[in-house]
Design an enzyme around this catalytic site. Structure first.
Site, short mmCIF file in Angstrom:
data_model
loop_
_atom_site.label_atom_id
_atom_site.label_comp_id
_atom_site.label_asym_id
_atom_site.label_seq_id
_atom_site.Cartn_x
_atom_site.Cartn_y
_atom_site.Cartn_z
N HIS A 174 1.86 4.87 -2.72
CA HIS A 174 2.02 6.29 -2.42
C HIS A 174 3.43 6.78 -2.77
O HIS A 174 3.62 7.81 -3.40
CB HIS A 174 1.77 6.55 -0.92
CG HIS A 174 0.34 6.36 -0.50
ND1 HIS A 174 -0.71 6.92 -1.17
CD2 HIS A 174 -0.18 5.70 0.57
CE1 HIS A 174 -1.85 6.60 -0.54
NE2 HIS A 174 -1.54 5.86 0.52
N HIS A 220 0.83 -1.21 0.00
CA HIS A 220 0.00 0.00 0.00
C HIS A 220 0.87 1.26 0.00
O HIS A 220 0.69 2.16 -0.84
CB HIS A 220 -0.91 -0.02 1.23
CG HIS A 220 -1.71 1.22 1.45
ND1 HIS A 220 -3.07 1.29 1.19
CD2 HIS A 220 -1.37 2.46 1.90
CE1 HIS A 220 -3.51 2.50 1.46
NE2 HIS A 220 -2.50 3.23 1.91
N GLU A 221 1.81 1.31 0.93
CA GLU A 221 2.65 2.51 1.04
C GLU A 221 3.58 2.66 -0.16
O GLU A 221 3.95 3.78 -0.53
CB GLU A 221 3.48 2.45 2.34
CG GLU A 221 2.64 2.42 3.61
CD GLU A 221 1.69 3.59 3.73
OE1 GLU A 221 2.00 4.67 3.17
OE2 GLU A 221 0.63 3.45 4.37
#
Length: 433
Positions: free
Chosen positions: A28, A24-25
């Site tokens: 980003h 997920h990170e």
């Protein structure tokens, strides 16, 4: 041995959870770097740092509590109306706003004025914030697709697996027939295991779901049933009764509730069938709709969850389950007597469902969730576009920092809910059979 397998199952789930967070990170981080936003930190977990290494201008690390993760981007919020970052006020709400604003500039270095998050165009900020949840969606999609198309799904068909000998409600503790129980309509009609149902009450059936719907709507009716047995078609006659059966949700899945409906007394064969791409997509769409419905129903689940956590009320499978509960289920599944491949498939299914849930939750348009930042960027784009259309002055950046008091309230609600679910998962966990 059982305890060892349980611990192994929990460990496998925990590793999968860590990967999901890091994945997920990474979404980003990747797009932040594409748009040349400086990212001082990429961390998996919270609390004390266990390991870290700096590469370029980003510190990559692992923290002690694997319950989340974050990347730190400089300049998340624009300066205040006075053009300053550290404006102060005696108002507690204003202090929250300015503290958040100041924190986003803590690691500002010379030359960073062109690498601030808020200076990027709204569509770029949307991509950066959406990239994290999207990575969870991609992972869920890949895992579910591998399971559905590669392994297959147990799918009920129209061939009879077993015939109930008597009428027993779904709430009964045992399948054993009481002495005074009536024969089931299927047994009375001489339906047999291995029969394939062709039509029901004059309607040709193509799936078990269709057949089940016809059965449930035919309480107290006498109906003809055409079956194929030994290569020949036979017509049997059954008089259905009203019985207590499990209720179904909008997707046709059984729930913990019960309803009064027509009852025949058969269970279908459910062989594992590999799905095609279109079938897999339809199944995932149904799961996404079910997930959205579940999120919308969370507030209504709190009273029953409270009773399960503190009043000893039975824990039902439709109640929310947290990371602790899911890990526990994964451990129990790994300790069950089943082929090792089936155990890994179950763990993969848990992780796929978790990633789908992370995507849906993060897309809620509320700060501090990713969806809140996306909503702020979209609102800014709409304001600026409207100003251009009506030839008005550019309203400038939308100050998301002004919503930080709301973000703290939302975070507080989520924290309380998480603690409640965790307590229920520990003292009154959901069990699997």
């Amino acid at each position: 041995m059982t305890a060892l397998m349980t611990v192994l199952g929990i460990a496998i789930f925990a590793l999968g959870l860590l990967f999901s967070i890091a994945w997920h990170e990474l979404g980003h981080l990747t797009w932040a770097k594409v748009f040349k936003i400086r990212v001082p930190q990429y961390m998996v977990g919270f609390g004390p740092t266990v390991w870290s290494r700096k590469k370029g201008d980003t510190e990559y690390g692992l923290k002690a509590i694997p319950m989340g993760g974050y990347i730190r981007m400089i300049g998340m919020f624009p300066p205040g109306a006075d053009g300053k970052v550290t404006a102060r006020s005696t108002s507690p709400w204003r202090s929250m706003i300015e503290d958040a604003r100041a924190q986003s500039y803590e690691e500002l270095l010379p030359g960073d004025d062109t690498r601030l998050f808020y200076t990027r165009k709204p569509w770029q900020r949307v991509i950066v914030m959406f990239a994290g949840p999207f990575m969870n969606l991609v992972l869920a999609f890949g895992l579910f697709l591998a399971l559905f198309m590669g392994v297959g799904v147990a799918t009920a068909n129209l061939t009879v697996q077993t015939v109930s000998q008597c009428v027993v409600p779904s709430t009964a503790k045992t399948d054993t027939c009481p002495a005074d129980a009536k024969p089931s309509p299927a047994a009375a009609a001489e339906l047999r295991a291995g029969d394939t149902i062709v039509s029901f009450d004059g309607t040709k059936v193509g799936s078990y779901d269709q057949l089940q719907g016809l059965i449930r709507s035919s309480a107290e009716k006498t109906v003809p049933i055409v079956v194929e047995r030994g290569g020949q078609q036979l017509t049997l006659t059954a008089t259905l009764v009203t019985n207590t059966v499990l209720a179904e949700d909008s997707s046709g899945n059984p729930t913990n509730g019960t309803v009064k409906a027509g009852f025949l007394g058969i269970s279908p064969q459910s062989p594992v069938v590999q799905l095609g791409f279109g079938q897999s997509m339809n199944r995932m769409a149904d799961m996404a709709r079910s997930g959205i419905d579940s999120i919308g129903a969370l507030p209504s689940k709190i009273p029953a969850l409270w009773d399960s956590a503190f009043e000893g009320a039975p824990r039902t499978t439709d109640q929310p389950v947290g990371v602790v509960g899911v890990a526990r289920v994964g451990g129990e599944a790994f300790a069950m007597k089943a082929p090792l491949a089936d155990k890994f498939e179950f763990e993969i299914q848990l992780l796929a469902g978790l990633n789908l849930s992370l995507f849906l939750l993060n897309m809620l348009p509320l700060l501090p969730l990713d969806g809140g930042h996306i909503a702020g960027a979209l609102w800014e784009a709409l304001r600026r576009h409207t100003a251009r259309v009506f030839r008005r002055p550019d309203p400038g950046h939308f100050d998301v920092a002004k919503l930080m008091p709301v973000a703290y309230v939302v975070a507080g609600v989520f924290l309380c809910f998480t603690v409640l679910v965790m307590i229920a998962d520990v003292v009154n966990p959901v069990k699997i059979g």
